[in-house]
Motif scaffolding. Sequence first.
Motif, PDB file in Angstrom:
ATOM      1  N   GLU A  23       5.577   1.001 -10.554  1.00 40.51           N
ATOM      2  CA  GLU A  23       5.508   1.061  -9.089  1.00 40.51           C
ATOM      3  C   GLU A  23       4.117   0.704  -8.597  1.00 40.51           C
ATOM      4  OE1 GLU A  23       7.373   3.870  -6.177  1.00 40.51           O
ATOM      5  OE2 GLU A  23       8.047   4.751  -8.068  1.00 40.51           O
ATOM      6  N   ILE A  24       3.106   1.164  -9.316  1.00 41.37           N
ATOM      7  CA  ILE A  24       1.732   0.835  -8.931  1.00 41.37           C
ATOM      8  C   ILE A  24       1.509  -0.664  -9.061  1.00 41.37           C
ATOM      9  CG2 ILE A  24      -0.713   1.161  -9.522  1.00 41.37           C
ATOM     10  CD1 ILE A  24       0.097   4.015 -10.463  1.00 41.37           C
ATOM     11  N   LEU A  25       1.978  -1.253 -10.153  1.00 42.42           N
ATOM     12  CA  LEU A  25       1.845  -2.697 -10.345  1.00 42.42           C
ATOM     13  C   LEU A  25       2.633  -3.459  -9.284  1.00 42.42           C
ATOM     14  CD1 LEU A  25       0.804  -5.103 -11.975  1.00 42.42           C
ATOM     15  CD2 LEU A  25       2.821  -4.870 -13.444  1.00 42.42           C
ATOM     16  N   GLY A  26       3.846  -3.012  -9.004  1.00 44.65           N
ATOM     17  CA  GLY A  26       4.668  -3.668  -7.985  1.00 44.65           C
ATOM     18  C   GLY A  26       4.013  -3.611  -6.611  1.00 44.65           C
ATOM     19  N   GLY A  27       3.489  -2.454  -6.236  1.00 50.96           N
ATOM     20  CA  GLY A  27       2.792  -2.319  -4.957  1.00 50.96           C
ATOM     21  C   GLY A  27       1.547  -3.173  -4.906  1.00 50.96           C
ATOM     22  N   SER A  28       0.843  -3.258  -6.034  1.00 51.24           N
ATOM     23  CA  SER A  28      -0.360  -4.086  -6.099  1.00 51.24           C
ATOM     24  C   SER A  28      -0.023  -5.562  -5.930  1.00 51.24           C
ATOM     25  CB  SER A  28      -1.075  -3.880  -7.441  1.00 51.24           C
ATOM     26  OG  SER A  28      -1.467  -2.538  -7.581  1.00 51.24           O
ATOM     27  N   ILE A  29       1.086  -5.987  -6.493  1.00 54.14           N
ATOM     28  CA  ILE A  29       1.529  -7.375  -6.335  1.00 54.14           C
ATOM     29  C   ILE A  29       1.835  -7.656  -4.867  1.00 54.14           C
ATOM     30  CG2 ILE A  29       3.410  -8.992  -6.845  1.00 54.14           C
ATOM     31  CD1 ILE A  29       3.481  -7.757  -9.685  1.00 54.14           C
ATOM     32  N   LEU A  30       2.528  -6.725  -4.207  1.00 53.35           N
ATOM     33  CA  LEU A  30       2.827  -6.907  -2.791  1.00 53.35           C
ATOM     34  C   LEU A  30       1.548  -6.990  -1.963  1.00 53.35           C
ATOM     35  CD1 LEU A  30       5.809  -4.406  -2.321  1.00 53.35           C
ATOM     36  CD2 LEU A  30       5.929  -6.885  -2.334  1.00 53.35           C
ATOM     37  N   ALA A  65       0.839  -1.203   0.000  1.00 57.87           N
ATOM     38  CA  ALA A  65       0.000   0.000   0.000  1.00 57.87           C
ATOM     39  C   ALA A  65       0.872   1.250   0.000  1.00 57.87           C
ATOM     40  CB  ALA A  65      -0.934  -0.006   1.205  1.00 57.87           C
ATOM     41  N   GLN A  66       1.923   1.242   0.788  1.00 55.54           N
ATOM     42  CA  GLN A  66       2.815   2.392   0.824  1.00 55.54           C
ATOM     43  C   GLN A  66       3.494   2.594  -0.526  1.00 55.54           C
ATOM     44  OE1 GLN A  66       6.329   2.932   0.750  1.00 55.54           O
ATOM     45  NE2 GLN A  66       6.001   5.082   1.238  1.00 55.54           N
ATOM     46  N   THR A  67       3.846   1.514  -1.208  1.00 51.12           N
ATOM     47  CA  THR A  67       4.466   1.611  -2.529  1.00 51.12           C
ATOM     48  C   THR A  67       3.501   2.230  -3.539  1.00 51.12           C
ATOM     49  OG1 THR A  67       5.860  -0.313  -2.073  1.00 51.12           O
ATOM     50  CG2 THR A  67       5.592   0.298  -4.385  1.00 51.12           C
ATOM     51  N   VAL A  68       2.243   1.792  -3.506  1.00 49.54           N
ATOM     52  CA  VAL A  68       1.236   2.353  -4.422  1.00 49.54           C
ATOM     53  C   VAL A  68       1.034   3.836  -4.133  1.00 49.54           C
ATOM     54  CG1 VAL A  68      -1.216   2.317  -5.062  1.00 49.54           C
ATOM     55  CG2 VAL A  68       0.052   0.175  -4.861  1.00 49.54           C
ATOM     56  N   PHE A  69       0.885   4.200  -2.859  1.00 52.83           N
ATOM     57  CA  PHE A  69       0.656   5.607  -2.506  1.00 52.83           C
ATOM     58  C   PHE A  69       1.844   6.473  -2.861  1.00 52.83           C
ATOM     59  CE2 PHE A  69      -2.327   3.788   0.836  1.00 52.83           C
ATOM     60  CZ  PHE A  69      -3.447   3.968   0.032  1.00 52.83           C
ATOM     61  N   GLU A 121       7.023  12.834  -3.414  1.00 52.39           N
ATOM     62  CA  GLU A 121       7.762  13.396  -2.294  1.00 52.39           C
ATOM     63  C   GLU A 121       7.787  12.437  -1.103  1.00 52.39           C
ATOM     64  OE1 GLU A 121       6.078  17.184  -1.415  1.00 52.39           O
ATOM     65  OE2 GLU A 121       6.332  17.888  -3.457  1.00 52.39           O
ATOM     66  N   THR A 122       6.897  11.427  -1.097  1.00 51.94           N
ATOM     67  CA  THR A 122       6.828  10.479   0.006  1.00 51.94           C
ATOM     68  C   THR A 122       8.060   9.587  -0.007  1.00 51.94           C
ATOM     69  OG1 THR A 122       4.435  10.441  -0.170  1.00 51.94           O
ATOM     70  CG2 THR A 122       5.450   8.650   1.060  1.00 51.94           C
ATOM     71  N   ARG A 123       8.661   9.410   1.144  1.00 51.71           N
ATOM     72  CA  ARG A 123       9.817   8.534   1.267  1.00 51.71           C
ATOM     73  C   ARG A 123       9.344   7.086   1.252  1.00 51.71           C
ATOM     74  NH1 ARG A 123      12.996   6.527   5.538  1.00 51.71           N
ATOM     75  NH2 ARG A 123      15.135   6.293   4.870  1.00 51.71           N
ATOM     76  N   LYS A 124      10.090   6.225   0.619  1.00 48.41           N
ATOM     77  CA  LYS A 124       9.746   4.811   0.558  1.00 48.41           C
ATOM     78  C   LYS A 124       9.738   4.215   1.957  1.00 48.41           C
ATOM     79  CE  LYS A 124      10.051   4.088  -4.035  1.00 48.41           C
ATOM     80  NZ  LYS A 124       9.173   5.083  -4.531  1.00 48.41           N
ATOM     81  N   PHE A 125       8.786   3.340   2.248  1.00 41.71           N
ATOM     82  CA  PHE A 125       8.639   2.713   3.568  1.00 41.71           C
ATOM     83  C   PHE A 125       9.779   1.751   3.838  1.00 41.71           C
ATOM     84  CE2 PHE A 125       6.576   1.387   7.283  1.00 41.71           C
ATOM     85  CZ  PHE A 125       6.568   0.013   7.335  1.00 41.71           C
ATOM     86  N   VAL A 126      10.033   0.858   2.924  1.00 41.20           N
ATOM     87  CA  VAL A 126      11.112  -0.107   3.113  1.00 41.20           C
ATOM     88  C   VAL A 126      11.971  -0.112   1.855  1.00 41.20           C
ATOM     89  CG1 VAL A 126      11.687  -2.532   3.409  1.00 41.20           C
ATOM     90  CG2 VAL A 126       9.766  -1.564   4.654  1.00 41.20           C
ATOM     91  N   GLN A 127      13.220   0.255   2.033  1.00 41.76           N
ATOM     92  CA  GLN A 127      14.192   0.188   0.951  1.00 41.76           C
ATOM     93  C   GLN A 127      14.969  -1.114   1.123  1.00 41.76           C
ATOM     94  OE1 GLN A 127      14.726   2.328  -1.565  1.00 41.76           O
ATOM     95  NE2 GLN A 127      13.106   3.689  -0.894  1.00 41.76           N
TER      96      GLN A 127
END
Length: 183
Positions: free
Chosen positions: A167-174, A86-90, A96-102
Amino acid sequence: MSAYQIGELASLIFMAIALGMDAFSVSLGLGMREIRLKRIALIGMVIGLFHMIMPFIGIMLGQVISQQIGQYAVLAGGLLLVGIGAQTVFSAFNHETRKFVQPVGAGLFIFALTVSLDSFSVGLSLGMSQVKAVIALLLFGTASMILTWAGMILGRKVHGLLGVYSEILGGSILCGFGLNMLF
């Protein structure tokens, strides 16, 4: 090798591939970020290592702890994956949002732990049986490492085709994989 030993080895190989498929799915989404090949190699090795450590802990505790704990581990892993996805999609919508987990430093260990939580519950059940632990752990780690590499490399290729939507697709997969773990 007897027929029983061949059957046990085949079962462990299929189990290792099944456990590694979650790493493949999650790394497919992560691979859509621009990650260097050297980092992909490291991520695969760390995830493979965690897919050996978590079942080892489960095997050691399997004779002592009931299987109820395994359900909580899967629940925690599913919730973490949904949160990361969800954080990746958002963040795809708000640059400007920092990635939750790098996948570096502590973030890499959190990611590897999240992906390998389901192998802890498998280790619990293996600890209650008379399985060859060393062979099982080596198979789990190797399969997870190879499938992580395959997922991330495939994710890199898809990223080039999808551009900003990757990124949206990747976040959706997660998120999807996390929901699959939960339900």
